[in-house]
Motif scaffolding. Structure first.
Motif, PDB file in Angstrom:
ATOM      1  N   CYS A 250       0.864  -1.179   0.000  1.00 48.73           N
ATOM      2  CA  CYS A 250       0.000   0.000   0.000  1.00 48.73           C
ATOM      3  C   CYS A 250       0.898   1.226   0.000  1.00 48.73           C
ATOM      4  N   GLU A 251       0.758   2.076  -1.019  1.00 46.26           N
ATOM      5  CA  GLU A 251       1.669   3.204  -1.182  1.00 46.26           C
ATOM      6  C   GLU A 251       1.188   4.470  -0.480  1.00 46.26           C
ATOM      7  N   GLU A 252      -0.112   4.751  -0.505  1.00 42.33           N
ATOM      8  CA  GLU A 252      -0.636   5.956   0.124  1.00 42.33           C
ATOM      9  C   GLU A 252      -1.944   5.635   0.838  1.00 42.33           C
ATOM     10  N   PHE A 253      -2.122   6.254   2.004  1.00 45.58           N
ATOM     11  CA  PHE A 253      -3.334   6.036   2.788  1.00 45.58           C
ATOM     12  C   PHE A 253      -3.703   7.338   3.474  1.00 45.58           C
ATOM     13  N   SER A 254      -4.935   7.772   3.302  1.00 44.37           N
ATOM     14  CA  SER A 254      -5.427   8.943   4.025  1.00 44.37           C
ATOM     15  C   SER A 254      -6.739   8.574   4.696  1.00 44.37           C
ATOM     16  N   VAL A 255      -6.968   9.127   5.874  1.00 46.98           N
ATOM     17  CA  VAL A 255      -8.166   8.807   6.639  1.00 46.98           C
ATOM     18  C   VAL A 255      -8.706  10.076   7.285  1.00 46.98           C
ATOM     19  N   ARG A 256     -10.013  10.174   7.333  1.00 47.81           N
ATOM     20  CA  ARG A 256     -10.680  11.277   8.026  1.00 47.81           C
ATOM     21  C   ARG A 256     -11.764  10.676   8.903  1.00 47.81           C
ATOM     22  N   VAL A 257     -11.762  11.052  10.187  1.00 47.73           N
ATOM     23  CA  VAL A 257     -12.762  10.588  11.143  1.00 47.73           C
ATOM     24  C   VAL A 257     -13.573  11.786  11.600  1.00 47.73           C
ATOM     25  N   ARG A 258     -14.879  11.622  11.568  1.00 41.05           N
ATOM     26  CA  ARG A 258     -15.772  12.685  12.036  1.00 41.05           C
ATOM     27  C   ARG A 258     -16.455  12.205  13.308  1.00 41.05           C
ATOM     28  N   PHE A 259     -16.131  12.861  14.417  1.00 42.85           N
ATOM     29  CA  PHE A 259     -16.690  12.512  15.723  1.00 42.85           C
ATOM     30  C   PHE A 259     -17.991  13.269  15.973  1.00 42.85           C
ATOM     31  N   ASP A 260     -18.728  12.786  16.959  1.00 40.92           N
ATOM     32  CA  ASP A 260     -19.936  13.480  17.410  1.00 40.92           C
ATOM     33  C   ASP A 260     -19.502  14.735  18.161  1.00 40.92           C
ATOM     34  N   ARG A 261     -19.859  15.902  17.653  1.00 40.52           N
ATOM     35  CA  ARG A 261     -19.417  17.150  18.289  1.00 40.52           C
ATOM     36  C   ARG A 261     -20.021  17.332  19.675  1.00 40.52           C
ATOM     37  N   ALA A 262     -21.130  16.646  19.937  1.00 36.60           N
ATOM     38  CA  ALA A 262     -21.751  16.770  21.262  1.00 36.60           C
ATOM     39  C   ALA A 262     -20.982  15.979  22.315  1.00 36.60           C
ATOM     40  N   ALA A 263     -20.179  15.002  21.883  1.00 35.23           N
ATOM     41  CA  ALA A 263     -19.422  14.193  22.833  1.00 35.23           C
ATOM     42  C   ALA A 263     -18.081  13.802  22.218  1.00 35.23           C
ATOM     43  N   PRO A 264     -17.186  14.766  22.022  1.00 37.22           N
ATOM     44  CA  PRO A 264     -15.905  14.482  21.378  1.00 37.22           C
ATOM     45  C   PRO A 264     -14.965  13.741  22.332  1.00 37.22           C
ATOM     46  N   PRO A 265     -13.982  13.033  21.805  1.00 37.18           N
ATOM     47  CA  PRO A 265     -13.003  12.368  22.666  1.00 37.18           C
ATOM     48  C   PRO A 265     -12.131  13.393  23.383  1.00 37.18           C
ATOM     49  N   SER A 266     -11.613  13.005  24.528  1.00 34.38           N
ATOM     50  CA  SER A 266     -10.744  13.908  25.274  1.00 34.38           C
ATOM     51  C   SER A 266      -9.330  13.931  24.698  1.00 34.38           C
ATOM     52  N   ARG A 267      -8.917  12.816  24.075  1.00 30.19           N
ATOM     53  CA  ARG A 267      -7.585  12.721  23.483  1.00 30.19           C
ATOM     54  C   ARG A 267      -7.664  11.921  22.181  1.00 30.19           C
ATOM     55  N   VAL A 268      -6.861  12.330  21.210  1.00 28.85           N
ATOM     56  CA  VAL A 268      -6.709  11.594  19.957  1.00 28.85           C
ATOM     57  C   VAL A 268      -5.229  11.567  19.626  1.00 28.85           C
ATOM     58  N   TRP A 269      -4.719  10.408  19.181  1.00 33.41           N
ATOM     59  CA  TRP A 269      -3.299  10.334  18.843  1.00 33.41           C
ATOM     60  C   TRP A 269      -3.072   9.506  17.575  1.00 33.41           C
ATOM     61  N   ARG A 270      -1.972   9.826  16.908  1.00 35.01           N
ATOM     62  CA  ARG A 270      -1.600   9.172  15.651  1.00 35.01           C
ATOM     63  C   ARG A 270      -0.934   7.829  15.924  1.00 35.01           C
ATOM     64  N   LEU A 271      -1.247   6.837  15.083  1.00 38.49           N
ATOM     65  CA  LEU A 271      -0.571   5.539  15.098  1.00 38.49           C
ATOM     66  C   LEU A 271       0.147   5.397  13.762  1.00 38.49           C
ATOM     67  N   ASN A 272       1.454   5.448  13.808  1.00 36.26           N
ATOM     68  CA  ASN A 272       2.246   5.486  12.576  1.00 36.26           C
ATOM     69  C   ASN A 272       3.173   4.273  12.507  1.00 36.26           C
ATOM     70  N   GLY A 273       2.627   3.146  12.034  1.00 36.56           N
ATOM     71  CA  GLY A 273       3.424   1.941  11.883  1.00 36.56           C
ATOM     72  C   GLY A 273       3.705   1.259  13.208  1.00 36.56           C
ATOM     73  N   VAL A 274       2.647   0.826  13.899  1.00 33.13           N
ATOM     74  CA  VAL A 274       2.816   0.211  15.214  1.00 33.13           C
ATOM     75  C   VAL A 274       2.309  -1.229  15.192  1.00 33.13           C
ATOM     76  N   PRO A 275       2.864  -2.098  16.043  1.00 35.33           N
ATOM     77  CA  PRO A 275       2.372  -3.480  16.122  1.00 35.33           C
ATOM     78  C   PRO A 275       0.960  -3.538  16.689  1.00 35.33           C
ATOM     79  N   GLY A 276       0.260  -4.616  16.381  1.00 43.87           N
ATOM     80  CA  GLY A 276      -1.119  -4.767  16.820  1.00 43.87           C
ATOM     81  C   GLY A 276      -1.286  -4.731  18.322  1.00 43.87           C
ATOM     82  N   ARG A 277      -0.318  -5.263  19.055  1.00 43.98           N
ATOM     83  CA  ARG A 277      -0.418  -5.293  20.519  1.00 43.98           C
ATOM     84  C   ARG A 277      -0.473  -3.886  21.102  1.00 43.98           C
ATOM     85  N   VAL A 278       0.256  -2.970  20.500  1.00 45.80           N
ATOM     86  CA  VAL A 278       0.256  -1.588  20.986  1.00 45.80           C
ATOM     87  C   VAL A 278      -1.142  -0.993  20.850  1.00 45.80           C
TER      88      VAL A 278
END
Length: 321
Positions: A250-278
């Motif tokens: 897979c050469e290129e991947f882009s993703v967009r997530v739209r959360f519920d603005r009434a109940a957004p997450p407190s934290r969001v972080w990037r996962l850039n090439g991590v093992p499944g266990r992480v």
């Protein structure tokens, strides 16, 4: 300005474009030494293997050119599906009509495209997975996950490249890990938006499903195809992440997530090439992302490694300092 004799790949590409281009019956005999080295074609390779290596390498590099030069190179080499099988003069006439230019301008566009390919062919080829899934690879993928509606909605658009002739079906996989004890009945569905049709669905486990998609027509070696698909994991709750773990190139991947603005997450972080266990452990990578004012987060990744996870993860629990 570089002298003409300093473009070794251009000379060899010009030799290949004669006649029917890469559809020529004697193609393996016309591949020059520079292209053989750049495409890792060995003397012991059979004609079919030599053609496959050449077509896939040139298709990949054409994909890095600007749209007009990409079209020119693909047409000149006989790789474009609408000009394949024709002789060079006909392919140039077709290119001129598509570009809305005269044949002389089309030829100049081809010359420029070949010079750009010369530069790219002079760089080392990307490393390949020693045990890849063959048949096709993903040139680009775009995903949109809607978490602001019930049920959640995931749409993916992919551009793939055939690595074999007569590629007729794709086997697509999707995982939506179930919450233990909360989702006893597996229910993952898929609906093709364009570019094919689902002919078989396989619920492999409560968390994983496979779908066989038939293409509108068989693809040739090196031919691109685009399709869109919607996955609907019917869950009482979804795990707090969206991750692509490519099992094939897979050469290129882009993703967009739209959360519920009434109940957004407190934290969001990037996962850039991590093992499944992480991912399963929910460990914050420290690469924090910001949800914008309409509730969205967007990411891009390039040259993904097979077997590692790329995407984002979130938490609704406040960070404990």
């Amino acid at each position: 300005m570089r002298p003409e004799n300093s473009f070794p790949f251009v000379r060899e590409l010009n030799e290949l474009r004669r006649g029917r281009g890469l559809d020529a019956a004697d193609l393996h005999q016309r591949i020059g030494p520079c292209l053989r080295a750049a495409c890792e074609i060995a003397d012991a390779d059979q004609p079919a293997a030599a053609r496959q290596k050449l077509v896939l390498r040139l298709t990949e590099l054409c994909g890095r050119l600007p749209p007009d030069l990409r079209l020119a190179a693909l047409a000149a080499l006989g790789l474009h599906e609408e000009a394949a099988g024709e002789f060079l003069d006909r392919r140039i006439s077709w290119l001129a009509s598509v570009l809305d230019r005269d044949p002389r301008t089309a030829r100049r566009r081809i010359d420029l495209a070949f010079r750009r390919l010369d530069e790219l062919l002079g760089t080392p080829a990307r490393e390949r997975d020693p045990h890849p899934l063959t048949g096709w690879y993903v040139e680009s993928m775009k995903a949109m996950l809607r978490l602001d509606r019930e049920p959640a909605d995931l749409q993916e658009e992919r551009r793939i490249v055939a690595e074999v002739d007569e590629l007729d079906e794709l086997v697509l996989s999707f995982s939506a890990p179930a919450e233990p004890g909360r989702d006893p009945v597996p229910d993952i569905t898929a609906d093709v938006l364009f570019g094919g049709e689902i002919v078989e669905a396989r619920q492999v486990s409560a968390s994983h499903a496979q779908f066989v998609m038939r293409l509108p027509s068989p693809l040739r070696l090196g031919q691109r195809h685009e399709y869109g698909i919607r996955f609907a994991p019917r869950r009482t709750a979804l795990r707090p992440y969206y991750v692509l773990t490519p099992l094939r190139r897979c050469e290129e991947f882009s993703v967009r997530v739209r959360f519920d603005r009434a109940a957004p997450p407190s934290r969001v972080w990037r996962l850039n090439g991590v093992p499944g266990r992480v991912i399963d452990d929910g460990v914050d990578s420290g690469d924090a992302l910001t949800v914008n004012r309409v509730g969205e987060v967007g990411l891009e990744f390039h040259e993904l490694h097979q077997g590692l996870g790329y995407g984002l993860q979130w938490s609704f629990d406040p960070r404990e300092d």
